[in-house]
Design a protein around this motif. Structure first.
Motif, PDB file in Angstrom:
ATOM      1  N   PRO A  76       0.820  -1.216   0.000  1.00  0.00           N
ATOM      2  CA  PRO A  76       0.000   0.000   0.000  1.00  0.00           C
ATOM      3  C   PRO A  76       0.853   1.264   0.000  1.00  0.00           C
ATOM      4  O   PRO A  76       1.959   1.283   0.541  1.00  0.00           O
ATOM      5  N   LEU A  79      -0.542   8.132  -0.935  1.00  0.00           N
ATOM      6  CA  LEU A  79      -1.112   8.709  -2.155  1.00  0.00           C
ATOM      7  C   LEU A  79      -1.265  10.211  -1.965  1.00  0.00           C
ATOM      8  O   LEU A  79      -1.919  10.667  -1.021  1.00  0.00           O
ATOM      9  N   ALA A  89      -7.500  11.049  -5.607  1.00  0.00           N
ATOM     10  CA  ALA A  89      -6.843  10.325  -4.525  1.00  0.00           C
ATOM     11  C   ALA A  89      -7.832   9.987  -3.410  1.00  0.00           C
ATOM     12  O   ALA A  89      -7.811   8.876  -2.856  1.00  0.00           O
ATOM     13  N   ALA A  93      -8.904   6.209  -2.080  1.00  0.00           N
ATOM     14  CA  ALA A  93      -8.804   5.814  -0.677  1.00  0.00           C
ATOM     15  C   ALA A  93     -10.136   5.330  -0.124  1.00  0.00           C
ATOM     16  O   ALA A  93     -10.181   4.374   0.656  1.00  0.00           O
ATOM     17  N   PRO A  97      -9.557   1.224   0.154  1.00  0.00           N
ATOM     18  CA  PRO A  97      -8.687   1.625   1.271  1.00  0.00           C
ATOM     19  C   PRO A  97      -7.513   0.696   1.501  1.00  0.00           C
ATOM     20  O   PRO A  97      -6.487   1.115   2.057  1.00  0.00           O
ATOM     21  N   VAL A 100      -4.221   2.075  -0.008  1.00  0.00           N
ATOM     22  CA  VAL A 100      -3.681   3.374   0.420  1.00  0.00           C
ATOM     23  C   VAL A 100      -3.339   3.335   1.906  1.00  0.00           C
ATOM     24  O   VAL A 100      -4.225   3.299   2.759  1.00  0.00           O
ATOM     25  N   GLU A 101      -2.029   3.369   2.194  1.00  0.00           N
ATOM     26  CA  GLU A 101      -1.583   3.337   3.584  1.00  0.00           C
ATOM     27  C   GLU A 101      -1.803   4.670   4.282  1.00  0.00           C
ATOM     28  O   GLU A 101      -2.119   4.732   5.448  1.00  0.00           O
ATOM     29  N   ARG A 102      -1.648   5.763   3.516  1.00  0.00           N
ATOM     30  CA  ARG A 102      -1.917   7.113   4.014  1.00  0.00           C
ATOM     31  C   ARG A 102      -2.198   8.029   2.836  1.00  0.00           C
ATOM     32  O   ARG A 102      -1.838   7.717   1.692  1.00  0.00           O
ATOM     33  N   LEU A 103      -2.811   9.161   3.128  1.00  0.00           N
ATOM     34  CA  LEU A 103      -3.326  10.026   2.070  1.00  0.00           C
ATOM     35  C   LEU A 103      -2.951  11.480   2.342  1.00  0.00           C
ATOM     36  O   LEU A 103      -3.073  11.957   3.466  1.00  0.00           O
ATOM     37  N   TYR A 197     -12.632   6.624   5.314  1.00  0.00           N
ATOM     38  CA  TYR A 197     -11.296   6.055   5.136  1.00  0.00           C
ATOM     39  C   TYR A 197     -10.599   6.021   6.493  1.00  0.00           C
ATOM     40  O   TYR A 197     -10.530   7.040   7.193  1.00  0.00           O
ATOM     41  N   VAL A 201      -4.549  11.064   7.318  1.00  0.00           N
ATOM     42  CA  VAL A 201      -4.742  11.977   6.181  1.00  0.00           C
ATOM     43  C   VAL A 201      -4.138  13.342   6.516  1.00  0.00           C
ATOM     44  O   VAL A 201      -4.404  13.910   7.577  1.00  0.00           O
ATOM     45  N   PHE A 224     -12.946  11.461   6.337  1.00  0.00           N
ATOM     46  CA  PHE A 224     -11.549  11.206   6.701  1.00  0.00           C
ATOM     47  C   PHE A 224     -11.326  11.630   8.156  1.00  0.00           C
ATOM     48  O   PHE A 224     -10.759  12.686   8.440  1.00  0.00           O
TER      49      PHE A 224
END
Length: 258
Positions: A76, A79, A89, A93, A97, A100-103, A197, A201, A224
């Motif tokens: 992941p 992003l 993005a 997510a 999900p 995507v580890e983090r956004l 998500y 973030v 988020f």
């Protein structure tokens, strides 16, 4: 649809960058190179832009699905998306999900905007240029001067102009983008109804931009809940190009925090 990508760096966690309207992956080159010693960086040309394929219509779900095909649940990513890329993005997510580890969302909110005549004017001016009469980029710059007096914006738009044999062509799919500007300004309802998500973030806003307002915070926090907002002083909508040093420092702290 296989998107065009550029890769920087060989080791570390993976970071994927998505550009905004009229942009392309290389807009993130300066930031990407700065991260490449510690991360595997991917710069993406989104559909209708750069060297990626065009489609028949603009859709955030289509953009999100195209980006998701580049990702792997076993690896992941962090992003990062600006403006149109930020909405894309967020859609990735929320819909996928596990990818995507983090956004990191840059100067955009999960809301519907009224698409201004500014963008329509840019597209009309670009389509109105006689590409066959251009001798070089100076001619193109002069042809856009009246419609786009801001030199920075004009230079940004002209990055989409490419040589095609003895002539010129636009890399961006101006016909579809112009026709679907209203869709581009929307936040898709299909995504709005999904579960929040769960990952961390970072929400980066430009102090002089009106794309991230206090009234948009409830929508962001609902979708988020682990969001943290940072406002970059002196920056407008193009935060990462207007204040690259500050943007990079904020992003690096977010990526390093585990």
């Amino acid at each position: 649809m296989t998107l065009h990508t550029t890769h920087l760096g060989d080791d570390g966690p993976r970071v994927v960058f998505l550009h905004g309207l009229f942009g392309q992956g290389r807009n993130w080159t300066q930031i990407g190179k700065a991260l490449a010693e510690s991360y595997r960086v991917t710069l993406v040309d989104l559909p209708h832009h750069g060297r990626s394929p065009w489609g028949e219509e603009f859709s955030y779900l289509h953009l999100a699905d195209s980006v998701a095909e580049l990702l792997d649940a076993e690896d992941p990513v962090a992003l990062v998306g600006h403006s149109m890329g930020g909405k894309t993005a967020m859609a990735v997510a929320l819909r996928r999900p596990e990818l995507v580890e983090r956004l990191c969302v840059v100067d955009i909110s999960p809301v519907t905007y009224r698409t201004g005549s500014e963008f329509a004017g840019y597209i009309a001016a670009m389509l109105g240029m006689d590409l066959g009469a251009l001798g070089g980029r100076d001619d193109a710059d002069a042809a856009l001067l009246e419609a786009v007096p801001n030199r920075t914006v004009r230079s940004f738009l002209l990055q989409n102009l490419r040589r095609d044999g003895d002539g010129w062509r636009w890399q961006a799919n101006l016909d579809v983008l112009g026709r679907d500007l209203e869709v581009l300004g929307r936040w898709p309802q299909e995504v709005d109804a999904l579960e929040p998500y769960p990952g961390p973030v970072l929400w980066i806003a430009g102090e002089r931009s009106d794309y991230v307002l206090e009234e948009y915070a409830p929508a962001m926090e609902r979708l988020f809940p682990r969001v943290r907002k940072v406002t970059v002083k002196g920056a407008g909508h193009w935060v990462h190009s207007e204040r690259p040093e500050v943007f990079l420092e904020v992003l690096q702290r977010f990526l390093a925090h585990r």
